[in-house]
Design a protein around this motif. Structure first.
Motif, PDB file in Angstrom:
ATOM      1  N   ILE A 351       0.863  -1.177   0.000  1.00  0.00           N
ATOM      2  CA  ILE A 351       0.000   0.000   0.000  1.00  0.00           C
ATOM      3  C   ILE A 351       0.905   1.234   0.000  1.00  0.00           C
ATOM      4  O   ILE A 351       1.803   1.366   0.843  1.00  0.00           O
ATOM      5  N   CYS A 352       0.676   2.113  -0.956  1.00  0.00           N
ATOM      6  CA  CYS A 352       1.445   3.349  -1.069  1.00  0.00           C
ATOM      7  C   CYS A 352       0.454   4.494  -1.218  1.00  0.00           C
ATOM      8  O   CYS A 352      -0.755   4.302  -1.053  1.00  0.00           O
ATOM      9  N   THR A 353       0.946   5.669  -1.510  1.00  0.00           N
ATOM     10  CA  THR A 353       0.052   6.811  -1.716  1.00  0.00           C
ATOM     11  C   THR A 353       0.308   7.440  -3.068  1.00  0.00           C
ATOM     12  O   THR A 353       1.453   7.474  -3.549  1.00  0.00           O
ATOM     13  N   HIS A 354      -0.764   7.918  -3.657  1.00  0.00           N
ATOM     14  CA  HIS A 354      -0.690   8.685  -4.901  1.00  0.00           C
ATOM     15  C   HIS A 354      -1.452   9.973  -4.661  1.00  0.00           C
ATOM     16  O   HIS A 354      -2.660   9.957  -4.448  1.00  0.00           O
ATOM     17  N   ASN A 355      -0.731  11.098  -4.639  1.00  0.00           N
ATOM     18  CA  ASN A 355      -1.324  12.390  -4.271  1.00  0.00           C
ATOM     19  C   ASN A 355      -1.991  12.321  -2.898  1.00  0.00           C
ATOM     20  O   ASN A 355      -3.122  12.790  -2.702  1.00  0.00           O
ATOM     21  N   SER A 356      -1.272  11.679  -1.971  1.00  0.00           N
ATOM     22  CA  SER A 356      -1.685  11.548  -0.566  1.00  0.00           C
ATOM     23  C   SER A 356      -2.871  10.618  -0.354  1.00  0.00           C
ATOM     24  O   SER A 356      -3.396  10.518   0.763  1.00  0.00           O
ATOM     25  N   VAL A 357      -3.305   9.923  -1.394  1.00  0.00           N
ATOM     26  CA  VAL A 357      -4.419   8.981  -1.285  1.00  0.00           C
ATOM     27  C   VAL A 357      -3.863   7.558  -1.306  1.00  0.00           C
ATOM     28  O   VAL A 357      -3.128   7.199  -2.232  1.00  0.00           O
ATOM     29  N   PRO A 358      -4.183   6.714  -0.320  1.00  0.00           N
ATOM     30  CA  PRO A 358      -3.688   5.333  -0.313  1.00  0.00           C
ATOM     31  C   PRO A 358      -4.137   4.561  -1.552  1.00  0.00           C
ATOM     32  O   PRO A 358      -5.280   4.697  -2.013  1.00  0.00           O
ATOM     33  N   THR A 359      -3.241   3.754  -2.088  1.00  0.00           N
ATOM     34  CA  THR A 359      -3.549   2.961  -3.277  1.00  0.00           C
ATOM     35  C   THR A 359      -2.718   1.692  -3.272  1.00  0.00           C
ATOM     36  O   THR A 359      -1.627   1.640  -2.689  1.00  0.00           O
ATOM     37  N   SER A 360      -3.221   0.670  -3.939  1.00  0.00           N
ATOM     38  CA  SER A 360      -2.472  -0.572  -4.095  1.00  0.00           C
ATOM     39  C   SER A 360      -1.689  -0.596  -5.403  1.00  0.00           C
ATOM     40  O   SER A 360      -0.906  -1.521  -5.641  1.00  0.00           O
ATOM     41  N   VAL A 361      -1.893   0.414  -6.241  1.00  0.00           N
ATOM     42  CA  VAL A 361      -1.123   0.521  -7.488  1.00  0.00           C
ATOM     43  C   VAL A 361       0.168   1.269  -7.165  1.00  0.00           C
ATOM     44  O   VAL A 361       0.210   2.498  -7.116  1.00  0.00           O
ATOM     45  N   CYS A 362       1.224   0.500  -6.932  1.00  0.00           N
ATOM     46  CA  CYS A 362       2.497   1.080  -6.505  1.00  0.00           C
ATOM     47  C   CYS A 362       3.606   0.896  -7.538  1.00  0.00           C
ATOM     48  O   CYS A 362       4.570   1.665  -7.553  1.00  0.00           O
ATOM     49  N   PHE A 363       3.492  -0.135  -8.392  1.00  0.00           N
ATOM     50  CA  PHE A 363       4.515  -0.405  -9.394  1.00  0.00           C
ATOM     51  C   PHE A 363       3.881  -0.392 -10.785  1.00  0.00           C
ATOM     52  O   PHE A 363       2.915  -1.109 -11.035  1.00  0.00           O
ATOM     53  N   LEU A 364       4.459   0.402 -11.676  1.00  0.00           N
ATOM     54  CA  LEU A 364       3.982   0.473 -13.058  1.00  0.00           C
ATOM     55  C   LEU A 364       4.855  -0.358 -14.002  1.00  0.00           C
ATOM     56  O   LEU A 364       4.413  -0.726 -15.088  1.00  0.00           O
ATOM     57  N   PHE A 365       6.091  -0.623 -13.574  1.00  0.00           N
ATOM     58  CA  PHE A 365       7.051  -1.365 -14.398  1.00  0.00           C
ATOM     59  C   PHE A 365       7.711  -2.439 -13.545  1.00  0.00           C
ATOM     60  O   PHE A 365       7.616  -2.418 -12.315  1.00  0.00           O
ATOM     61  N   ALA A 366       8.368  -3.377 -14.223  1.00  0.00           N
ATOM     62  CA  ALA A 366       9.060  -4.451 -13.510  1.00  0.00           C
ATOM     63  C   ALA A 366      10.312  -4.839 -14.291  1.00  0.00           C
ATOM     64  O   ALA A 366      10.391  -4.659 -15.508  1.00  0.00           O
ATOM     65  N   ARG A 367      11.298  -5.368 -13.600  1.00  0.00           N
ATOM     66  CA  ARG A 367      12.516  -5.902 -14.159  1.00  0.00           C
ATOM     67  C   ARG A 367      13.005  -7.009 -13.210  1.00  0.00           C
ATOM     68  O   ARG A 367      12.471  -7.121 -12.104  1.00  0.00           O
ATOM     69  N   LYS A 368      13.732  -7.941 -13.592  1.00  0.00           N
ATOM     70  CA  LYS A 368      14.714  -8.003 -14.639  1.00  0.00           C
ATOM     71  C   LYS A 368      14.341  -9.189 -15.521  1.00  0.00           C
ATOM     72  O   LYS A 368      14.514 -10.329 -15.122  1.00  0.00           O
ATOM     73  N   PHE A 369      13.816  -8.940 -16.731  1.00  0.00           N
ATOM     74  CA  PHE A 369      13.281  -9.976 -17.598  1.00  0.00           C
ATOM     75  C   PHE A 369      14.279 -10.289 -18.711  1.00  0.00           C
ATOM     76  O   PHE A 369      14.770  -9.385 -19.391  1.00  0.00           O
ATOM     77  N   SER A 370      14.556 -11.567 -18.898  1.00  0.00           N
ATOM     78  CA  SER A 370      15.520 -12.000 -19.910  1.00  0.00           C
ATOM     79  C   SER A 370      14.859 -12.033 -21.288  1.00  0.00           C
ATOM     80  O   SER A 370      13.623 -12.027 -21.400  1.00  0.00           O
ATOM     81  N   PRO A 371      15.633 -12.083 -22.357  1.00  0.00           N
ATOM     82  CA  PRO A 371      15.054 -12.159 -23.709  1.00  0.00           C
ATOM     83  C   PRO A 371      14.127 -13.348 -23.900  1.00  0.00           C
ATOM     84  O   PRO A 371      13.166 -13.270 -24.687  1.00  0.00           O
ATOM     85  N   SER A 372      14.363 -14.448 -23.181  1.00  0.00           N
ATOM     86  CA  SER A 372      13.524 -15.637 -23.365  1.00  0.00           C
ATOM     87  C   SER A 372      12.098 -15.430 -22.863  1.00  0.00           C
ATOM     88  O   SER A 372      11.209 -16.223 -23.172  1.00  0.00           O
TER      89      SER A 372
END
Length: 387
Positions: A351-372
């Motif tokens: 749980i994080c905040t977006h414009n001071s409002v709690p939200t479960s959307v905290c990650f928009l991207f992810a890594r570390k993904f291999s070419p496979s």
């Protein structure tokens, strides 16, 4: 009128006067005949000369340049569009010249044109982008709301089609060594090139192993409506945090100001300008943050903590798997990619905040993904990531 005396050969009884009508007519006639002769001779000579020159040129003896029509390019050179949105990324500016140019910021708040805020995606990569097909699907249909910039090896060209958003998006780059200040230079170089486009409002640093875990509208809305930037910045009292501080940084940077964080940042335009315009604090890092210090993990977190803490959320929006331990996150391949795995990143319980409002959307991207992982990601993206 007094008559002139007769000379020899003149007829008797004929008196010649200076202004007599007869004499005047004769003079005029002579002048007219003389002019006619000269004109005719000139015309003949001119025609003859032109004929000879034409014959001479037709034999290939001389080649005169064709008339050049100089087009007025003032509109191309000085148009507002060319200034606020450069069409070509290639230039011959040094880093100092580039950072100076990119640090220019208008003081007038209202734009004299209809501005669509864009998100600049900054890819820091060694060579190619093996996951480019997934990103191309992510970007499709939103061309007016994003820009792409790629920092790769000097002179390297991405192997993509002309229709790809990555086509000819490589910026003038330099060699990068992991763990050195050259990595920080590459990040600042990406920021500076993206700042040349005045429509770019948000700036996301990504690697060739990053993927989006939400569709473009969700990412765009999340970033462009945020009042804060997303840079992880925290005080780590261990040897991997405060232990990397060099006492010679004092008094410009004090130990209690020292911060650490993930290099994968997201910045708004104001902070991006401040970072590439900084000379004082960057110079301290370049001089004293040597290998085993890792300036890419400390410079931006420390700089924002010192001057813009209220504009930063103090968290990253790029997920990585540290569960296996060690100095590097886990690499994810074909065998790891399932819909449930992607959902575990999206709904990870944080749980994080977006414009001071709690939200479960905290990650928009992810890594570390291999070419496979590309094949499975393309198969599940319509259901798992909604693109």
């Amino acid at each position: 009128m007094k008559p002139l005396p007769r000379g020899r050969g003149e007829k008797d009884g004929v008196e010649i006067f200076v202004n007599s009508p007869r004499n005047d007519v004769s003079v005029r006639l002579i002048k007219a005949l003389s002019f006619l002769v000269v004109f005719t001779a000139g015309a003949i000579l001119g025609f003859s000369a032109a004929t000879n020159i034409h014959q001479f040129m037709s034999r290939g003896k001389i080649s005169l340049p064709s008339p050049v029509c100089i087009k007025d390019n003032i509109e191309d050179a000085e148009s507002l569009n060319n200034y606020i949105m450069p069409k070509k990324l290639k230039h011959n500016m040094s880093d100092d010249e580039l950072f100076w140019r990119a640090s220019m910021a208008p003081r007038k708040s209202k734009y004299p044109y209809k501005r669509m805020p864009k998100v600049a995606f900054l890819f820091l990569t060694r060579r190619n982008l093996p996951l480019a097909p997934l990103w191309e699907r992510f970007f499709r249909g939103h061309e007016d709301r994003f820009s792409v910039y790629v920092h790769s090896l000097p002179g390297h060209r991405l192997n993509v089609t002309r229709s790809s958003p990555f086509f000819r998006r490589e910026i003038p780059s330099q060699t990068v060594a992991w763990g050195s200040v050259s990595l920080l230079d590459a990040e600042r170089r990406l920021l500076a090139n993206a700042l040349l486009d005045f429509s770019n409002e948000r700036f996301v640093l990504l690697s060739e192993s990053c993927i989006p875990v939400f569709n473009f509208p969700t990412v765009y809305q999340y970033l462009t409506t945020s009042m804060n930037s997303f840079v992880e910045s925290y005080d780590d009292p261990s040897q991997r945090g405060r232990g990397r501080y060099h006492r010679r940084m004092f008094p410009t940077i004090k130990l209690f100001q020292w911060r650490k964080g993930s290099e994968w940042f997201e910045l708004n335009r104001k902070l991006a300008v401040d970072i590439i315009a900084d000379v004082k604090y960057y110079s301290v890092f370049a001089k004293h943050c040597r290998p085993s210090c890792y300036p890419d993990e400390h410079y931006i977190p420390t700089y924002l903590n010192m001057f813009h803490g209220d504009m930063n959320s103090n968290r990253t929006i790029t997920w990585v798997d540290w569960s296996r331990g060690g100095p590097h996150p886990a690499q994810l391949g074909r065998e790891n990619i399932t819909e449930s795995f992607i959902q575990s990143i999206i709904n990870n319980g944080t749980i994080c905040t977006h414009n001071s409002v709690p939200t479960s959307v905290c990650f928009l991207f992810a890594r570390k993904f291999s070419p496979s992982s590309l094949g499975p990601l393309l198969r599940i993206s319509p259901r798992a990531m909604k693109f």
